[in-house]
Design an enzyme around this catalytic site. Structure first.
Site, PDB file in Angstrom:
ATOM      1  N   GLU A  78     -27.403 -14.433  22.906  1.00  0.00           N
ATOM      2  CA  GLU A  78     -27.641 -15.468  23.912  1.00  0.00           C
ATOM      3  C   GLU A  78     -26.459 -16.434  23.970  1.00  0.00           C
ATOM      4  O   GLU A  78     -25.944 -16.847  22.937  1.00  0.00           O
ATOM      5  CB  GLU A  78     -28.917 -16.225  23.509  1.00  0.00           C
ATOM      6  CG  GLU A  78     -29.250 -17.394  24.393  1.00  0.00           C
ATOM      7  CD  GLU A  78     -30.218 -18.358  23.712  1.00  0.00           C
ATOM      8  OE1 GLU A  78     -31.262 -17.917  23.211  1.00  0.00           O
ATOM      9  OE2 GLU A  78     -29.895 -19.566  23.683  1.00  0.00           O
ATOM     10  N   GLU A 121     -30.233 -25.521  11.058  1.00  0.00           N
ATOM     11  CA  GLU A 121     -30.665 -24.115  11.073  1.00  0.00           C
ATOM     12  C   GLU A 121     -30.861 -23.672   9.628  1.00  0.00           C
ATOM     13  O   GLU A 121     -30.011 -23.908   8.779  1.00  0.00           O
ATOM     14  CB  GLU A 121     -29.593 -23.226  11.715  1.00  0.00           C
ATOM     15  CG  GLU A 121     -29.172 -23.609  13.119  1.00  0.00           C
ATOM     16  CD  GLU A 121     -30.060 -23.000  14.184  1.00  0.00           C
ATOM     17  OE1 GLU A 121     -31.046 -22.329  13.838  1.00  0.00           O
ATOM     18  OE2 GLU A 121     -29.758 -23.228  15.375  1.00  0.00           O
ATOM     19  N   ARG A 125     -27.635 -29.073  14.158  1.00  0.00           N
ATOM     20  CA  ARG A 125     -28.933 -28.433  13.964  1.00  0.00           C
ATOM     21  C   ARG A 125     -29.073 -27.938  12.540  1.00  0.00           C
ATOM     22  O   ARG A 125     -28.204 -27.220  12.047  1.00  0.00           O
ATOM     23  CB  ARG A 125     -29.106 -27.262  14.932  1.00  0.00           C
ATOM     24  CG  ARG A 125     -29.143 -27.745  16.359  1.00  0.00           C
ATOM     25  CD  ARG A 125     -29.481 -26.655  17.323  1.00  0.00           C
ATOM     26  NE  ARG A 125     -29.492 -27.218  18.669  1.00  0.00           N
ATOM     27  CZ  ARG A 125     -29.913 -26.585  19.746  1.00  0.00           C
ATOM     28  NH1 ARG A 125     -30.360 -25.355  19.654  1.00  0.00           N
ATOM     29  NH2 ARG A 125     -29.889 -27.196  20.924  1.00  0.00           N
ATOM     30  N   ARG A 137     -23.894 -16.032  13.795  1.00  0.00           N
ATOM     31  CA  ARG A 137     -23.816 -16.655  15.120  1.00  0.00           C
ATOM     32  C   ARG A 137     -24.478 -18.029  15.205  1.00  0.00           C
ATOM     33  O   ARG A 137     -24.716 -18.545  16.286  1.00  0.00           O
ATOM     34  CB  ARG A 137     -24.397 -15.715  16.183  1.00  0.00           C
ATOM     35  CG  ARG A 137     -25.845 -15.404  15.978  1.00  0.00           C
ATOM     36  CD  ARG A 137     -26.296 -14.290  16.902  1.00  0.00           C
ATOM     37  NE  ARG A 137     -27.602 -13.838  16.504  1.00  0.00           N
ATOM     38  CZ  ARG A 137     -28.739 -14.338  16.973  1.00  0.00           C
ATOM     39  NH1 ARG A 137     -28.723 -15.265  17.886  1.00  0.00           N
ATOM     40  NH2 ARG A 137     -29.888 -13.882  16.529  1.00  0.00           N
ATOM     41  N   HIS A 138     -24.809 -18.610  14.053  1.00  0.00           N
ATOM     42  CA  HIS A 138     -25.358 -19.970  14.034  1.00  0.00           C
ATOM     43  C   HIS A 138     -24.465 -20.890  13.211  1.00  0.00           C
ATOM     44  O   HIS A 138     -23.977 -20.501  12.158  1.00  0.00           O
ATOM     45  CB  HIS A 138     -26.759 -19.997  13.433  1.00  0.00           C
ATOM     46  CG  HIS A 138     -27.803 -19.416  14.329  1.00  0.00           C
ATOM     47  ND1 HIS A 138     -28.078 -18.085  14.351  1.00  0.00           N
ATOM     48  CD2 HIS A 138     -28.609 -20.002  15.247  1.00  0.00           C
ATOM     49  CE1 HIS A 138     -29.036 -17.852  15.257  1.00  0.00           C
ATOM     50  NE2 HIS A 138     -29.367 -19.004  15.816  1.00  0.00           N
ATOM     51  N   ARG A 145     -19.977 -19.592  20.693  1.00  0.00           N
ATOM     52  CA  ARG A 145     -20.480 -18.263  21.082  1.00  0.00           C
ATOM     53  C   ARG A 145     -19.706 -17.710  22.265  1.00  0.00           C
ATOM     54  O   ARG A 145     -19.490 -16.500  22.378  1.00  0.00           O
ATOM     55  CB  ARG A 145     -21.973 -18.337  21.411  1.00  0.00           C
ATOM     56  CG  ARG A 145     -22.809 -18.535  20.185  1.00  0.00           C
ATOM     57  CD  ARG A 145     -24.279 -18.297  20.492  1.00  0.00           C
ATOM     58  NE  ARG A 145     -25.083 -18.610  19.331  1.00  0.00           N
ATOM     59  CZ  ARG A 145     -26.398 -18.480  19.301  1.00  0.00           C
ATOM     60  NH1 ARG A 145     -27.051 -18.038  20.364  1.00  0.00           N
ATOM     61  NH2 ARG A 145     -27.053 -18.779  18.215  1.00  0.00           N
ATOM     62  N   SER A 150     -28.915 -21.507  27.470  1.00  0.00           N
ATOM     63  CA  SER A 150     -30.296 -21.729  27.926  1.00  0.00           C
ATOM     64  C   SER A 150     -30.242 -22.763  29.027  1.00  0.00           C
ATOM     65  O   SER A 150     -29.401 -23.674  28.978  1.00  0.00           O
ATOM     66  CB  SER A 150     -31.179 -22.307  26.824  1.00  0.00           C
ATOM     67  OG  SER A 150     -31.431 -21.354  25.849  1.00  0.00           O
TER      68      SER A 150
HETATM   69  P1  AMO Z   1     -30.306 -24.061  23.323  1.00  0.00           P
HETATM   70  O1  AMO Z   1     -31.016 -24.598  22.143  1.00  0.00           O
HETATM   71  O2  AMO Z   1     -30.638 -22.652  23.712  1.00  0.00           O
HETATM   72  O3  AMO Z   1     -30.586 -24.966  24.605  1.00  0.00           O
HETATM   73  O4  AMO Z   1     -28.742 -24.179  23.122  1.00  0.00           O
HETATM   74  C1  AMO Z   1     -27.841 -23.811  24.137  1.00  0.00           C
HETATM   75  C2  AMO Z   1     -26.789 -22.881  23.613  1.00  0.00           C
HETATM   76  O5  AMO Z   1     -26.059 -23.478  22.564  1.00  0.00           O
HETATM   77  C3  AMO Z   1     -25.680 -22.520  21.590  1.00  0.00           C
HETATM   78  N1  AMO Z   1     -26.250 -22.883  20.292  1.00  0.00           N
HETATM   79  C4  AMO Z   1     -25.655 -22.688  19.110  1.00  0.00           C
HETATM   80  N2  AMO Z   1     -24.472 -22.158  18.781  1.00  0.00           N
HETATM   81  C5  AMO Z   1     -24.155 -22.087  17.490  1.00  0.00           C
HETATM   82  N3  AMO Z   1     -24.948 -22.532  16.488  1.00  0.00           N
HETATM   83  C6  AMO Z   1     -26.146 -23.085  16.760  1.00  0.00           C
HETATM   84  N4  AMO Z   1     -26.912 -23.523  15.773  1.00  0.00           N
HETATM   85  C7  AMO Z   1     -26.544 -23.173  18.125  1.00  0.00           C
HETATM   86  N5  AMO Z   1     -27.639 -23.641  18.735  1.00  0.00           N
HETATM   87  C8  AMO Z   1     -27.437 -23.455  20.044  1.00  0.00           C
HETATM   88  C9  AMO Z   1     -26.200 -21.188  22.101  1.00  0.00           C
HETATM   89  C10 AMO Z   1     -27.330 -21.595  22.996  1.00  0.00           C
HETATM   90  O6  AMO Z   1     -27.582 -20.638  23.996  1.00  0.00           O
HETATM   91  N6  AMO Z   1     -31.071 -28.345  25.910  1.00  0.00           N
HETATM   92  C11 AMO Z   1     -30.972 -26.902  26.012  1.00  0.00           C
HETATM   93  C12 AMO Z   1     -29.997 -26.498  27.106  1.00  0.00           C
HETATM   94  C13 AMO Z   1     -30.466 -26.824  28.505  1.00  0.00           C
HETATM   95  O7  AMO Z   1     -31.613 -26.454  28.850  1.00  0.00           O
HETATM   96  O8  AMO Z   1     -29.692 -27.421  29.247  1.00  0.00           O
HETATM   97  C14 AMO Z   1     -30.511 -26.340  24.670  1.00  0.00           C
HETATM   98  O9  AMO Z   1     -30.059 -27.028  23.798  1.00  0.00           O
HETATM   99  O10 AMO Z   1     -25.143 -20.583  22.837  1.00  0.00           O
HETATM  100  P1  ATP Z   2     -30.928 -20.866  20.024  1.00  0.00           P
HETATM  101  O1  ATP Z   2     -31.109 -21.157  18.566  1.00  0.00           O
HETATM  102  O2  ATP Z   2     -29.944 -21.702  20.675  1.00  0.00           O
HETATM  103  O3  ATP Z   2     -32.214 -20.809  20.790  1.00  0.00           O
HETATM  104  P2  ATP Z   2     -30.737 -18.142  19.402  1.00  0.00           P
HETATM  105  O4  ATP Z   2     -29.830 -17.047  19.737  1.00  0.00           O
HETATM  106  O5  ATP Z   2     -30.972 -18.437  17.982  1.00  0.00           O
HETATM  107  O6  ATP Z   2     -30.249 -19.448  20.148  1.00  0.00           O
HETATM  108  P3  ATP Z   2     -33.515 -17.900  19.552  1.00  0.00           P
HETATM  109  O7  ATP Z   2     -34.391 -17.622  20.717  1.00  0.00           O
HETATM  110  O8  ATP Z   2     -33.736 -19.132  18.746  1.00  0.00           O
HETATM  111  O9  ATP Z   2     -32.074 -17.838  20.123  1.00  0.00           O
HETATM  112  O10 ATP Z   2     -33.543 -16.706  18.555  1.00  0.00           O
HETATM  113  C1  ATP Z   2     -33.403 -15.369  18.950  1.00  0.00           C
HETATM  114  C2  ATP Z   2     -33.580 -14.502  17.718  1.00  0.00           C
HETATM  115  O11 ATP Z   2     -32.494 -14.716  16.857  1.00  0.00           O
HETATM  116  C3  ATP Z   2     -34.803 -14.848  16.899  1.00  0.00           C
HETATM  117  O12 ATP Z   2     -35.942 -14.156  17.312  1.00  0.00           O
HETATM  118  C4  ATP Z   2     -34.383 -14.427  15.522  1.00  0.00           C
HETATM  119  O13 ATP Z   2     -34.591 -13.038  15.327  1.00  0.00           O
HETATM  120  C5  ATP Z   2     -32.918 -14.663  15.516  1.00  0.00           C
HETATM  121  N1  ATP Z   2     -32.604 -15.932  14.885  1.00  0.00           N
HETATM  122  C6  ATP Z   2     -32.572 -17.142  15.481  1.00  0.00           C
HETATM  123  N2  ATP Z   2     -32.247 -18.098  14.636  1.00  0.00           N
HETATM  124  C7  ATP Z   2     -32.048 -17.491  13.472  1.00  0.00           C
HETATM  125  C8  ATP Z   2     -31.690 -17.960  12.197  1.00  0.00           C
HETATM  126  N3  ATP Z   2     -31.425 -19.256  11.969  1.00  0.00           N
HETATM  127  N4  ATP Z   2     -31.589 -17.050  11.211  1.00  0.00           N
HETATM  128  C9  ATP Z   2     -31.817 -15.759  11.425  1.00  0.00           C
HETATM  129  N5  ATP Z   2     -32.158 -15.255  12.611  1.00  0.00           N
HETATM  130  C10 ATP Z   2     -32.291 -16.104  13.612  1.00  0.00           C
END
Ligand code: AMO
Ligand code: ATP
Length: 433
Positions: free
Chosen positions: A356, A213, A211, A219-220, A407, A359
């Site tokens: 989180e 990001e 991704r 945490r990303h 995570r 999902s």
């Molecule tokens: P989502 O986008 O919420 O859902 O991703 C699922 C979980 O994957 C982890 N995650 C990440 N961890 C680290 N870095 C990232 N950039 C990152 N992006 C996601 C989180 C997140 O909760 N297809 C749906 C899942 C489904 O519905 O089955 C999905 O991708 O822990």
């Molecule tokens: P996912 O990306 O898998 O959905 P997530 O924990 O990022 O997991 P989001 O619903 O996308 O969940 O984001 C939750 C909150 O986290 C956002 O409202 C934002 O405040 C923060 N956030 C998400 N992505 C980023 C990012 N790349 N940089 C900074 N803050 C972020």
């Protein structure tokens, strides 16, 4: 396999060859000690200068720290040795001499920042407490696979080079595939759904996702590992049951099989989460967040939860919990809405108090509603024809979810930064090693 003995297995009375890294050399004058380290632990090698051949002593004591050597000799009991035994060397082989200057001190006596550690991950992983994270990560994945097998789920591997994204267009990494535009996969979402319509019915995958990001956060990652699950004939409630079961299976396995690693990481009260995880609806969640008074601005229905909002609720609940019944418009096209309330979806998130973790949701399995969902999200259904058309040939009702492995490790072990849970993290600044 090899004829060396692990240092931990060397018993008094044995004649052994051990091999590993020079952890430390301490020269006390007439006597000197070399501490040799391998995966299993350490052993003290004693050099008595007046009683041993000069060449042997010179080789043993002249070698730089972190060089790889093998030592052959007798093992004796010695109360003053750190492990209660020591070796009297007959021969020392220097297999590969290390430079005198090291970019990182594997003994951990000199602190290094995370960036230096990641630049020198090989040396960093010579520290037991760093190794422990990856032993625990491996145990989590083993336990999760076992759990999935116990509920009749088949492990699959889906493509990582794909034609379309699934989780929103901005986070895709584009690549060129023989002159055509392609992408690194963001999620196995569409493929795992196609498999519930196959004879496999219930599947899981442990694999990488990519991704783009935008930001650097603790945490990303730009390359992460996901545990995906998908099953025919279960609804979102059933999917949450499996999601909770998976987490508990992982914690139980770590508690049972990783006592040494937990001790190294300073855990004396590692606990498996108990009881049923609360399932709050999105509406209840925002009411509860507003009631904490922690946010500057009150949330209104339809808002996504900010990091601050997640934290406020996490502190309030105090353990893992689900948020269910999200507004349809903030969940992806593949999530099903309630028949009697189309503005509310059967999507859920599993939350750790810090962030989180998962999902998931019940999926839209009806062809017409699925195609309509694409249109509502501004996506062209024709591009997804390879996926949607299978919904015309017998797609069962189904549900699933995905964990981010890093995570899960991070929250389980209380790590500050998600990068600590990956060997070679990929982030905005880091493409190598
Ligand atoms: P989502 O986008 O919420 O859902 O991703 C699922 C979980 O994957 C982890 N995650 C990440 N961890 C680290 N870095 C990232 N950039 C990152 N992006 C996601 C989180 C997140 O909760 N297809 C749906 C899942 C489904 O519905 O089955 C999905 O991708 O822990
Ligand atoms: P996912 O990306 O898998 O959905 P997530 O924990 O990022 O997991 P989001 O619903 O996308 O969940 O984001 C939750 C909150 O986290 C956002 O409202 C934002 O405040 C923060 N956030 C998400 N992505 C980023 C990012 N790349 N940089 C900074 N803050 C972020």
């Amino acid at each position: 396999m090899d004829d060396r003995t692990y240092t931990a297995d060397a018993e008094p009375g044995d004649h052994v060859t051990v091999a590993g890294w020079v952890h430390e050399v301490r020269d006390l004058g007439g006597i000197a000690f070399l501490i040799l380290r391998d995966k299993s632990g350490k052993i003290q090698v004693k050099f008595e200068k007046d009683e041993m051949p000069e060449e042997l002593v010179e080789t043993g004591l002249g070698v730089h720290r972190e060089s790889v050597i093998s030592v052959t000799g007798d093992v004796e009991e010695e109360e003053r040795a750190p492990t209660g035994v020591e070796m009297l060397p007959e021969s020392v082989d220097v297999l590969n001499e290390a430079d005198a200057e090291l970019p990182l001190d594997p003994s951990g006596k000199v602190d290094a920042d995370l960036s230096t550690r990641l630049d020198n991950r090989t040396l960093d992983l010579r520290k037991k407490e760093v190794q422990a994270i990856f032993e625990i990560r491996a145990e989590i994945l083993r336990a999760v696979r076992e759990y999935f097998r116990s509920i009749g789920s088949t492990e699959i591997n889906t493509p990582k080079i794909v034609a379309t994204g699934t989780e929103g267009g901005t986070e895709l990494f584009p690549i060129t595939y023989f002159g055509e535009e392609a992408f690194m996969n963001q999620s196995p979402q569409l493929f795992k759904q196609l498999m519930v319509g196959s004879g496999l019915e219930r599947v899981f995958e442990v694999g990488p996702i990519f991704r783009a990001e935008e930001h650097n956060t603790p945490r990303h990652l730009n390359e992460a590992t996901m545990i995906d699950f998908e099953s025919a004939f279960i609804d979102h409630e059933g999917a949450m049951d499996v999601c909770e079961g998976t987490l508990k299976a992982a914690y139980e396995a770590v508690e049972e099989n990783c006592a040494d690693e937990l001790e190294l990481l300073g855990y004396d009260d590692f606990g498996v989460p108990e009881g049923d995880f609360p399932r709050l609806t999105y509406e209840e969640a925002i009411e509860r967040i507003n009631a904490t008074g922690e946010l500057d601005e009150q949330l209104v229905y339809g808002d996504d939860l900010s990091t601050e909002a997640e934290r406020a609720l996490g502190d309030d609940v105090g353990g893992h919990y689900f948020i269910t019944d999200w507004p349809s418009e903030i969940k992806p096209f593949y999530i099903q809405d309630y028949e009697d309330d189309p503005d509310t979806s059967k999507g859920f998130d599993l939350m750790h108090p810090r962030m989180e973790l998962v999902s998931g949701g019940q999926r839209e399995h009806r062809y017409d509603a699925l195609v309509e969902g694409f249109r509502q999200q501004g996506l062209d259904p024709d591009q997804f024809d390879y996926y949607t058309k299978m919904f015309k040939y017998g797609m069962p009702p189904h549900s699933g979810w995905a964990y981010g492995v890093e995570r899960l490790v991070m929250t389980m072990l209380g790590l500050e930064n998600i990068r600590e849970a990956v060997l070679f993290p990929r982030d905005r600044q880091r493409l190598s090693p």
